[in-house]
Design an enzyme around this catalytic site. Structure first.
Site, PDB file in Angstrom:
ATOM      1  N   LYS A  53       0.846  -1.210   0.000  1.00  0.00           N
ATOM      2  CA  LYS A  53       0.000   0.000   0.000  1.00  0.00           C
ATOM      3  C   LYS A  53       0.872   1.247   0.000  1.00  0.00           C
ATOM      4  O   LYS A  53       0.591   2.214  -0.701  1.00  0.00           O
ATOM      5  CB  LYS A  53      -0.891   0.018   1.246  1.00  0.00           C
ATOM      6  CG  LYS A  53      -2.056  -0.943   1.164  1.00  0.00           C
ATOM      7  CD  LYS A  53      -2.868  -0.920   2.440  1.00  0.00           C
ATOM      8  CE  LYS A  53      -3.982  -1.941   2.382  1.00  0.00           C
ATOM      9  NZ  LYS A  53      -4.565  -2.235   3.701  1.00  0.00           N
ATOM     10  N   GLN A  97      -5.064  -1.941  10.102  1.00  0.00           N
ATOM     11  CA  GLN A  97      -4.861  -3.306   9.616  1.00  0.00           C
ATOM     12  C   GLN A  97      -5.525  -4.283  10.589  1.00  0.00           C
ATOM     13  O   GLN A  97      -5.228  -4.268  11.794  1.00  0.00           O
ATOM     14  CB  GLN A  97      -3.343  -3.548   9.514  1.00  0.00           C
ATOM     15  CG  GLN A  97      -2.939  -4.691   8.630  1.00  0.00           C
ATOM     16  CD  GLN A  97      -3.387  -4.518   7.186  1.00  0.00           C
ATOM     17  OE1 GLN A  97      -3.437  -3.431   6.652  1.00  0.00           O
ATOM     18  NE2 GLN A  97      -3.746  -5.624   6.563  1.00  0.00           N
ATOM     19  N   ASP A 120     -11.556   2.751   4.011  1.00  0.00           N
ATOM     20  CA  ASP A 120     -11.895   1.328   3.860  1.00  0.00           C
ATOM     21  C   ASP A 120     -13.401   1.114   4.001  1.00  0.00           C
ATOM     22  O   ASP A 120     -13.901   0.020   3.761  1.00  0.00           O
ATOM     23  CB  ASP A 120     -11.198   0.514   4.960  1.00  0.00           C
ATOM     24  CG  ASP A 120     -10.121  -0.404   4.408  1.00  0.00           C
ATOM     25  OD1 ASP A 120     -10.105  -0.608   3.190  1.00  0.00           O
ATOM     26  OD2 ASP A 120      -9.318  -0.905   5.207  1.00  0.00           O
TER      27      ASP A 120
END
Ligand code: NDP
Length: 290
Positions: A53, A97, A120
């Site tokens: 990322k 995460q 997200d």
């Protein structure tokens, strides 16, 4: 003749469009989009993923911040870090995460991310906005799958779409996005009784199950559009790595009947990061009113 949807190519195209847009912004002296990724603990898998990322961010001209916290981080320490990032004008997207260590309540943490920076789309409020059809950030993997259909100009309105899988990160938001596009959507899951029959009646099938080649080619109707989100690793002694990736759909057989199909790898997978960048740029432009 089936068309193989090239997600790798489309994702690179999107990433290049984003890089151009970012250059146009920074050329004026304005700040670039900024993405912060928080990892709690030292999972190697997470770090590899986060490194990918970070590289994508840098290639697109983003400001990228990686925060690695010790595995014993407390919930209040993590919430404080999120609060700092929510108030940091250089950061427009925040990713946590998952999974988080057991001492931390995942829901509380996801709810703490500002909805404007929730790239997200894991904050339940954004999930609600999505279902209300509001203008909001869209969850990356389903948004990536939808973007593939759009870039290939595949009609969605009025089509019978079947989403197999009802997870919060793929199946449910995918069904919601297809509904917003005016498809007639059916959601199947592990208790569904008549999956082959549902497949046979569907113009579009999105598979998000996590079971290698579970959906058989013979189940799908001729000219169906097949979008395979599944990413499953299976043993393969003939491959140098000893394994290979396959989707949730029996690809070779399905490709004989489908009009369009996404391969695994190289289909939906590469779109997730492209949509993450796209969401972060969008969040930045909303904040800076550009
Ligand atoms: P989950 O395990 O969270 O959900 C799987 C879903 O499949 C569940 O809703 C489950 O039903 C359903 N299911 C399981 N067995 C069957 C069955 N026999 N018939 C019908 N439905 C069934 O997985 P995710 O949604 O997180 O991921 C799905 C796949 O997508 C995985 O292969 C994952 O690796 C991949 N993925 C790929 C991404 C990418 O390309 N970037 C990103 C995210 C995921 P029930 O709810 O009843 O248990």
């Amino acid at each position: 003749m089936v068309t193989i949807i090239n997600g790798k190519e489309i994702s690179l195209q999107i990433r290049s469009e984003i890089a151009k847009a970012v250059k146009a912004i920074t050329d004026t002296g304005a700040p670039p989009p900024g993405l912060a990724v928080i990892i709690v603990g030292d999972s190697k898998a997470s770090q590899v993923y986060v490194a990918a990322k970070k590289k994508a961010c840098e290639q697109a001209g983003f400001y990228s911040l990686e925060i690695i916290l010790p595995a014993e981080t407390t919930q209040s320490q993590l919430l404080q870090k999120i609060d700092d990032l929510n108030n940091d004008g250089n950061i427009h997207g925040i990713l946590i995460q998952l999974p988080l260590p057991s001492q931390i309540n995942e829901s509380l943490v996801l709810e703490a991310i500002s909805t404007d920076k929730d790239v997200d789309c894991f904050n339940p409020k954004n999930f609600g906005y999505l279902n209300l059809g509001a203008d909001c950030l869209l969850p990356c993997t389903p948004a990536g799958a939808l973007e593939l259909l759009k870039r290939y100009q595949i009609p969605i309105e009025g089509k019978n779409a079947l989403v197999v899988g009802r997870s919060n990160i793929v199946g449910k938001p995918m069904a919601s996005l297809l509904t917003r596009e005016n498809a007639t959507v059916t959601i199947a899951h592990s208790r569904t009784k008549n999956l082959p029959e549902l497949c046979a009646n569907s113009d579009i099938i999105v598979a998000a199950i996590g079971k290698p080649e579970f959906i058989k080619g013979a189940w799908i109707k001729k000219d169906c559009v097949v979008v395979d989100v599944g990413t499953n690793s299976i043993d393969d002694p003939t491959s140098p790595k000893g394994y290979r990736l396959v989707g949730d759909v029996e690809y070779n057989e399905a490709a004989k009947r489908a009009s369009y199909i996404t391969p695994v790898p190289g289909g939906v997978g590469p779109m997730t990061i492209a949509m993450l960048l796209s969401n972060t740029l969008r969040a930045r432009n909303k904040l800076h009113k550009k």
